[in-house]
Motif scaffolding. Structure first.
Motif, PDB file in Angstrom:
ATOM      1  N   SER A 399     -71.620  -8.204  27.336  1.00 52.39           N
ATOM      2  CA  SER A 399     -71.276  -9.519  27.897  1.00 52.39           C
ATOM      3  C   SER A 399     -72.354  -9.904  28.915  1.00 52.39           C
ATOM      4  CB  SER A 399     -69.909  -9.425  28.588  1.00 52.39           C
ATOM      5  OG  SER A 399     -69.690 -10.572  29.376  1.00 52.39           O
ATOM      6  N   ASP A 400     -73.026 -11.038  28.678  1.00 50.77           N
ATOM      7  CA  ASP A 400     -74.204 -11.398  29.488  1.00 50.77           C
ATOM      8  C   ASP A 400     -73.939 -11.305  30.987  1.00 50.77           C
ATOM      9  OD1 ASP A 400     -75.276 -11.959  27.045  1.00 50.77           O
ATOM     10  OD2 ASP A 400     -75.237 -14.145  27.295  1.00 50.77           O
ATOM     11  N   MET A 401     -72.790 -11.871  31.395  1.00 48.54           N
ATOM     12  CA  MET A 401     -72.529 -12.002  32.831  1.00 48.54           C
ATOM     13  C   MET A 401     -72.249 -10.638  33.448  1.00 48.54           C
ATOM     14  SD  MET A 401     -72.743 -15.017  32.190  1.00 48.54           S
ATOM     15  CE  MET A 401     -72.673 -15.636  30.522  1.00 48.54           C
ATOM     16  N   VAL A 402     -71.543  -9.804  32.671  1.00 49.34           N
ATOM     17  CA  VAL A 402     -71.190  -8.471  33.172  1.00 49.34           C
ATOM     18  C   VAL A 402     -72.443  -7.598  33.186  1.00 49.34           C
ATOM     19  CG1 VAL A 402     -69.655  -6.512  32.876  1.00 49.34           C
ATOM     20  CG2 VAL A 402     -68.888  -8.799  32.210  1.00 49.34           C
TER      21      VAL A 402
ATOM     22  N   GLN B 132     -68.343 -18.362  29.892  1.00 51.43           N
ATOM     23  CA  GLN B 132     -68.912 -18.225  31.229  1.00 51.43           C
ATOM     24  C   GLN B 132     -70.395 -18.574  31.287  1.00 51.43           C
ATOM     25  OE1 GLN B 132     -70.613 -15.879  33.567  1.00 51.43           O
ATOM     26  NE2 GLN B 132     -68.989 -15.063  34.869  1.00 51.43           N
ATOM     27  N   GLY B 169     -68.284 -11.905  24.763  1.00 52.62           N
ATOM     28  CA  GLY B 169     -68.415 -10.592  25.389  1.00 52.62           C
ATOM     29  C   GLY B 169     -67.078 -10.028  25.798  1.00 52.62           C
ATOM     30  N   THR B 504     -66.665  -6.515  25.951  1.00 51.93           N
ATOM     31  CA  THR B 504     -67.455  -5.868  24.891  1.00 51.93           C
ATOM     32  C   THR B 504     -68.956  -5.937  25.176  1.00 51.93           C
ATOM     33  OG1 THR B 504     -67.533  -7.872  23.574  1.00 51.93           O
ATOM     34  CG2 THR B 504     -65.700  -6.338  23.163  1.00 51.93           C
TER      35      THR B 504
END
Lengths: 504, 504
Positions: A399-402, B132, B169, B504
């Motif tokens: 996940s991009d943000m995570v 997001q 994600g 993910t």
């Protein structure tokens, strides 16, 4: 004129056209398209039998459910995905370590931090809430400071609230809570924050300041407790007063010439398409090799998207410890997904598929391309800080943000973000250089994409040429001589620290 | 002069002093304090044997590990917590339904929405990112709009980005993903947004706009896809242009007199102490009874903090369906915590304990006090919208930020927030009235606490008197005649939608 197609590896039985082709079109090499085929989607190079492997990047990305003729469109509905690579006893250190390209530059101009492993490349005052309850007040204070204080400190780039959703109302004493707590603790120490610590707590939260701070840091000059302040105005005054002292110190800092071993860079991709793995990601991989060769630390992540190519990364691990930790990180994530009833087939996304990525294996092979060819010197759990230099796998969700937040916790001061479909992604705490996989995206988003790697697909530039351009852009951005578009627009996504522990 | 102590129920064997007492102090009724006892902490009213139940609110909050003399401090280290109430075959409808107090007002002035069950009380343009990735652009657009557009639309209160951490994600096709997806879908329809729908997607996210919108809503006048825009400036232009049309429509709305059955209010507590359960929460409970009696919908939540008193809520359920769903919600949460290795003993927080809340049972009994005495007409899963009126249990985590976001998704237009230790909590999408459990907090935070219920502990006001004050403040705030402090300061926490599904 025939349409250009790209076959990545000599053993591949599929290739991709660099533009959309109509049924009947003649392709490079003389093949005739049997279907209308979207740009970047796979086309069979020879007749393929049902059950035969589909091979791209020289690797099996799945098995054909039905026979296909040469020139047929091979899409995601036609491919069966095999189980992921076995994690037990993965061979390591078996990949022949090719010589890394020689970096033309070995220094940058950054903000050194006495005693710290890495230097900052921006001069930011960061303020971390110990608990989400206080973030409304912190945001209000930051807004006021940007208006009233920041203009008086021209050497300070920004004031950034390190907001997160935890600190209370979340399981604290379970094994998985170590991830978000450790990540916050390390995030606070990102080199772009110049070694200044500022924590705002409420006073009754579960995440007490001593869990974020070392004993000598846990002092009144670094910590404000809102329940000890007189009303909202008292809170704002306390935050501004502490911030002002820290801004004074930050404002006195100067860039100096530093070796690249003081630089920690992150690599990430998002909104990928079939070109990502052959243009933008290999370009990033080349730049990564140059950086690693010059002694910098280069982090890549996205556990779920490395999982299906993990044996390739294991083979590049420089030592057994890294290889074992790599397997452990993958096992942890397998179990985490399984516990939530999810599995890897939820990936690729609809947009990935539209872009030609048929299976998670194909996506993984493209994803891994960004790691170049350097040996993997270390493997980190989510949010851990590196102790080595060179290429490092930093476990984090895709996940991009995570992933962005976790790499910041691991200490990256700059991120390179490769995108195929396009995302306006940015981070407040570190500049993000965005690289497009296709020229069409750079044309559509001229003021968001910093570097176009679509040139590779068009044949107008080699991976090494574009990789060198990217390497130079990274050094320039690190030295303050280039501001990526997202930084210019102050365009950034919310921080999203990874928390696999339950909310209570 | 002896120190005032509060015994809630005649069967209680502990009471709490309204101020801190020193060892040797004489308490109301002639008891001598055997220890230094902090304000709000428990004191034994008679000699208690090891293993004897500690009784408060007329209920067992745990069992004494060791014997204690009359006048001894009974703190959290001395109490053993029994297992939570059994969820199978909980009796329902057994609580004698006391007559609800008669509401002195039955109307408010709100923004009606044709065809909708509930009315808005603020006139807000909300913009929801489908993923997001786009929130950076949405935030930039909202900032620009607040500067350049909003001043031209004086009847519009605010422009609020409904940011969240999902859309990509994150596991989409697992059972638990229905919670965050359903919550976002309902949040978009909160009555404070006047029925206007505005979604900004990227174009390659997993959460496609059709998953948030009804077919007739999924139209170019409501949805912007950034991958179809020309660069950052094109994105900002597209968002501003769509927003302007919606601002025109919102600006034309007017408040009208509406029955209280058009009002949906949420109740929450946070940073609780031993006074919360005897001052602020019962005061909220009385106001809740007045609202429920007048036909409004009143939501209370905090599953983990109701769990240990669930039998009391089941007994008040008006029908079998509600009672069964109540047990199901509790079972789901038990399993969710167990899967993460957590259990209810992580609650109360250190701050709660410092405030005198020794066990999760004691905390639960205080938490439940905010639900008053009305029958429970309906039980909602997290983020579901009510179909009934009266008192409704809306399942949601106790985490303040998550509970707030979930109640907004369920459609509350105003929240009442009771706090003991104090939190500067606020929501951008709905005004929050903050009620203190102690006078000392109102004195420390005069510009954050809207109503002080500490008067109850001092004996200067009855629960009914303070409850009526709160009821009137709710109606005034709903009608636009009162602005709570957090609203005046635009003080609000980030939205945190509940997502039990894996990243993910």
């Amino acid at each position: 004129m025939s349409v250009r197609i790209i076959q990545i590896h000599e053993t591949d039985n599929v290739a991709i056209p660099v533009e959309a082709v109509s049924k009947g079109a003649i392709l490079e090499g003389g093949l005739t398209a049997l279907d209308d085929i979207p740009q970047g989607h796979k086309i069979a190079l020879r007749p393929l039998a049902a059950g035969e492997p589909v091979i791209r990047y020289g690797a099996v990305i799945g098995y054909l459910k039905q026979a296909a003729n040469a020139g047929a469109w091979i899409n995601e509905t036609m491919i069966e995905v095999p189980p992921p690579p076995d994690l037990d006893n993965m061979p390591w250190g078996t990949a022949s370590a090719a010589a890394l390209p020689v970096p033309p530059r070995t220094v940058f101009r950054g903000y050194d931090i006495p005693g710290a492993s890495f230097a900052g490349i921006r001069n930011i005052l960061a303020i971390m809430p110990a608990v989400q309850c206080v973030s409304g007040v912190v945001n209000a204070a930051v807004e006021k400071m940007k208006r009233e204080l920041l203009p008086r400190f021209p050497q300070v780039d920004d004031i950034v609230p390190l907001n997160h959703a935890y600190g209370c109302g979340v399981a604290m004493n379970v094994k998985d809570s170590a991830i978000w707590i450790g990540s916050l603790k390390n995030l606070l120490r990102n080199p772009n924050f110049g070694g200044e610590i500022m924590v705002v707590g409420l006073g009754c939260e579960m995440l007490t300041p001593d869990m974020l701070l070392d004993p000598e840091e846990n002092a009144p000059e670094n910590v404000i407790i809102l329940q000890e302040c007189r009303g909202f105005t008292g809170m704002i005054d306390a935050i501004l007063s502490m911030a002002e002292k820290k801004l004074h110190r930050l404002n006195a800092r100067k860039r100096t010439e530093l070796p690249l071993s003081k630089l920690c860079v992150g690599m990430q991709c998002g909104g990928s398409d079939a070109f990502s793995g052959i243009t933008s990601n290999p370009v990033a991989g080349y730049a990564s090799d140059l950086l690693a060769g010059a002694g910098a630390a280069v982090l890549f992540s996205e556990t779920t998207e490395v999982r299906d190519g993990v044996h390739l990364i294991a083979a590049r691990c420089a030592g057994e410890e890294a290889a074992k930790k790599l397997a452990a990180e993958m096992r942890w994530y397998d179990a985490y997904l399984r516990a939530g009833g999810a599995d890897r087939t939820a990936n690729p996304s609809p947009g990935n598929k539209k872009g030609g990525l048929a299976t998670i294996i194909e996506k993984a092979l493209g994803c891994i391309a960004k790691s170049g060819t350097a040996p993997v010197t270390e493997v980190l759990s989510p949010g851990e800080r590196p102790s080595q230099r060179g290429l490092i796998f930093a476990g984090a969700p895709a996940s991009d943000m995570v992933c962005g937040a976790q790499q910041l916790a691991s200490g990256i001061v700059l991120q390179v973000f490769m995108t195929g479909r396009g995302t306006p992604y940015g981070l407040a705490s570190a500049p993000v250089i965005k690289v497009s996989s296709r020229t069409i995206l750079k044309e559509l988003w001229p003021d968001l994409i910093d570097l176009n790697a679509g040139t590779i697909a068009e044949g107008s530039e080699t991976i090494a040429e574009a990789g060198l351009r990217l390497f130079n852009m990274i050094i320039d951005a690190a030295s303050g001589d280039y501001k990526p578009w997202a930084e210019r627009y102050k365009l950034h996504n919310d921080l999203t620290i990874f928390n696999p522990a339950p909310i209570t």
